[in-house]
Enzyme design. Structure first.
Site, short mmCIF file in Angstrom:
data_model
loop_
_atom_site.label_atom_id
_atom_site.label_comp_id
_atom_site.label_asym_id
_atom_site.label_seq_id
_atom_site.Cartn_x
_atom_site.Cartn_y
_atom_site.Cartn_z
N GLU A 269 0.67 -1.15 0.08
CA GLU A 269 -0.09 -0.02 0.00
C GLU A 269 0.90 1.18 -0.05
O GLU A 269 0.81 2.09 -0.74
CB GLU A 269 -1.09 0.05 1.31
N ASP A 273 1.88 4.19 -3.09
CA ASP A 273 1.34 5.40 -2.93
C ASP A 273 2.32 6.33 -3.39
O ASP A 273 2.49 7.29 -3.92
CB ASP A 273 0.81 5.66 -1.60
N SER A 479 -6.75 3.03 -4.15
CA SER A 479 -5.67 3.62 -3.66
C SER A 479 -4.55 3.65 -4.79
O SER A 479 -3.47 4.26 -4.20
CB SER A 479 -5.06 2.52 -2.63
N ASP A 523 -16.09 11.54 -19.92
CA ASP A 523 -17.49 11.06 -19.05
C ASP A 523 -17.56 9.53 -19.11
O ASP A 523 -17.25 8.97 -20.11
CB ASP A 523 -18.51 11.54 -19.78
N ILE A 524 -17.73 9.00 -17.96
CA ILE A 524 -17.69 7.55 -18.14
C ILE A 524 -19.27 7.20 -17.88
O ILE A 524 -20.10 7.55 -16.95
CB ILE A 524 -16.73 6.98 -16.68
N GLY A 543 -23.55 7.12 -15.79
CA GLY A 543 -24.44 7.54 -17.02
C GLY A 543 -23.76 8.98 -17.39
O GLY A 543 -22.75 9.36 -16.79
N GLY A 545 -23.01 12.88 -17.92
CA GLY A 545 -22.75 13.75 -16.84
C GLY A 545 -22.27 13.22 -15.49
O GLY A 545 -21.76 12.24 -15.46
N ASP A 547 -22.12 11.42 -12.01
CA ASP A 547 -22.95 10.32 -11.29
C ASP A 547 -22.22 9.68 -10.29
O ASP A 547 -20.99 10.32 -10.07
CB ASP A 547 -23.13 9.23 -12.36
#
EC number: 3.4.14.10
Length: 580
Positions: A269, A273, A479, A523-524, A543, A545, A547
């Site tokens: 971790e 990072d 992460s 946009d996903i 969707g 825009g 979300d």
């Protein structure tokens, strides 16, 4: 005696009250003292939102202390009273408004009219994974019933006390379906796809990284990095991504425990990072803050970010890969710490979590994680990038890989879904309301209104090529996406001519992200965050825009720099370069 507002600490369902804490047991705690008379209120988000981005001004650490710190008279008065009660004053800091105290349980009971007790509570599954499998999936902690009371001499001077409740709140992040040909990427490969600036000199930037695992029952640190691993990793990077950072371990003392790096036991971790953020912010300084996940541990960490000691540099960017569902935290007791950092221009990123809409809480309800749910923090969700073409085009889906045996982005064979939803603790912030974001709809058609929506942005969750304990490694989770963006905005600050106090600082970044042109985001629109372990639990879908699965979208580095350059044009000195 006067009740201390906000000091009650209700215990979660399933907690067992044990016995009283021994009267002579030494307890370390922190007293927070009111700001000096005449100090202005910390600016709220509406005030920041009203100031044009390029006209915002931030204070130095010394300026913050002069403006918002506690008076020396109040600090001395509180410390003297506690000393006369037989307590030991370990340190005091007028700028932070803190007095560090060591006292016996019986003295605490006498002064604050509170009975300290032992409790046994369940650990979150994510937290259990980092401990010895032979140990029970629970923790024993110190707490109390009701609220803390203050004697007349401390009433109005003391605004909070941290450390009389020692429970853990937080766990690390990483542990629908993916686009075609999705695979883990080297950080530099993803940076090129995302259009991040390559080779920007970020040596003026300091990024703070939280290492909150604490120690095991033998006193060994549970979260560490190995300097030789960091050096080896950057020696293996391509030009534009191969300049190593200066990594500074910052040891913190919380109550009677001091936490520090143990390079002989590096962990995935923390190692990733550091490597991820510094791959993007070339030559930066990385301060790693070693603490624990108690309330007092968070206070020690965020206070040290604001008030560095010795030769430490104050971070302008902070990355946090730890989370806890926000109903179990105490918002107005800790949110002010992020509000303070905004005043000095520091931007904070935190993970959305890797457990989907329920955030690892198995009660049939959606939950979101703190500190990402705090409106002062930029919350980062997760995606998977695939179908990469030679042109640099690619497909990107929301990360949703619960029980997907064919995915490289599933942990332990079944975990791996981006967090997101609406906070029940924090209200919808002005920057979301002004962007027309006031409600979302879940999979059952229920509208959620009134709360802070997360995430804010999203990014790739699966990277390979890290070096941990001399061996190549990979990592999965939000992460990964969180330090990725910490590195990006440090690099952007440098590309805009910023760096350190007096340069370009972003401060409360969400008030920037929601104002700038939406063309900087991809946009996903495919995927959801069904946790998959509670069939009746509502979840959310990506969707068009904004979300609550992918936020505003993933960030296009090139377009973001162009947009910020337009905003900061009078201040810019350099433009950086891009690697296609």
């Amino acid at each position: 005696m006067y009740p201390l507002d906000g000091s009650a600490r209700p215990h979660p369902p399933g907690t067992t009250r044990l016995n009283s804490v021994e009267p002579d047991k030494q307890i370390g705690f922190t007293v927070l003292v009111r700001p000096q008379t005449g100090a202005p209120r910390l600016p709220d988000l509406a005030q920041w939102q009203a100031i044009p981005i390029a006209e915002r001004q931030f204070l130095s650490t010394a300026g913050f202390e002069r403006t918002y710190g506690s008076s020396e008279d109040d600090i001395v008065s509180v410390a003297s009273f506690l000393e006369k009660a037989g307590m030991t004053i370990r340190s005091r800091h007028a700028g932070a408004g803190t007095v560090e105290v060591q006292a016996k349980t019986c003295q605490i009971h006498s002064v604050f009219a509170v009975q300290l007790l032992y409790y046994r509570g369940q650990l979150r599954p994510a937290a259990r994974k980092r401990r010895d499998d032979k140990q029970p999936a629970e923790e024993t902690y110190i707490g109390f019933e009701g609220c803390i009371s203050l004697p007349a001499a401390l009433h109005d001077k003391v605004i909070h006390i941290f450390g009389l409740d020692t429970r853990t709140f937080g766990a690390s992040g990483g542990y629908s379906g993916d686009p075609p040909r999705a695979q883990r990427l080297i950080v530099a490969e993803l940076a090129a796809l995302y259009g991040f600036p390559a080779g920007v000199d970020a040596s003026q930037q300091t990024i703070g990284i939280f290492s909150g695992e604490g120690n095991d029952d033998k006193g060994q640190s549970l979260s560490n990095y190995r300097p030789a691993d960091v050096a080896a990793y950057f020696n293996n990077q391509t030009v534009g991504y191969n300049r190593a950072p200066t990594v500074v371990p910052v040891s913190l003392t919380v109550a009677d425990q001091t936490y520090r790096n143990d390079p002989d036991h590096p962990t995935q971790e923390l190692s990733q990072d550091i490597m991820t953020a510094a791959t993007i912010a070339q030559g930066c300084t990385v301060n790693v803050y070693f603490s624990d996940l108690t309330e007092q541990g968070w206070l020690a960490f965020l206070t040290r970010v604001l008030f560095p000691q010795g030769e430490e540099k104050r971070p302008t960017i902070v990355s946090i890969s730890w989370t806890m569902y926000d109903e179990q935290t105490y918002r107005d007791r800790l949110s002010f710490l992020f509000q303070r950092l905004a005043v000095v221009g520091t931007s904070v990123f935190a993970i959305a979590g890797d457990w989907g809409a329920n955030n690892n809480i198995i009660d049939g309800q959606p939950h979101v994680g703190w500190p990402g749910s705090d409106p002062w923090v930029t919350c980062v969700g997760g995606t998977v990038v695939g179908n990469v073409r030679s042109s640099g085009a690619f497909t990107e889906h929301a990360w949703s890989d619960r029980d997907n045996p064919d995915s490289q982005f599933t942990i332990d064979g079944h975990l791996g879904v981006t967090g997101g939803g609406m906070s029940r603790v924090f209200a919808t912030p002005p920057y979301q309301l002004s962007s027309g974001i006031s409600a979302v709809t879940d999979c059952n058609g229920e509208r959620w209104t009134g709360g802070r929506f997360i995430p804010d942005i999203t990014g790739m969750v699966g990277f390979r090529g890290f070096i941990v304990n001399g061996k190549r490694n990979y990592f999965i989770g939000t992460s990964c996406s969180t330090p990725l963006y910490a590195g990006l905005f440090a690099a952007l600050a440098s590309a805009l001519g910023g760096g350190g106090e007096g340069g370009v600082l972003f401060g409360p970044l969400n008030t920037v992200l929601y104002q700038i042109d939406r063309g900087v985001y991809r946009d996903i629109t495919f995927g959801h965050n069904d946790s998959g372990d509670m069939p009746a639990c509502a979840y959310f879908a990506a969707g068009e825009g904004y979300d609550t699965v992918s936020g505003l979208g993933s960030v296009d580095g090139r377009r973001t720099l162009e947009e910020l350059r337009r905003i900061y044009w009078p201040k810019t000195k350099g433009f950086g370069c891009f690697r296609n």
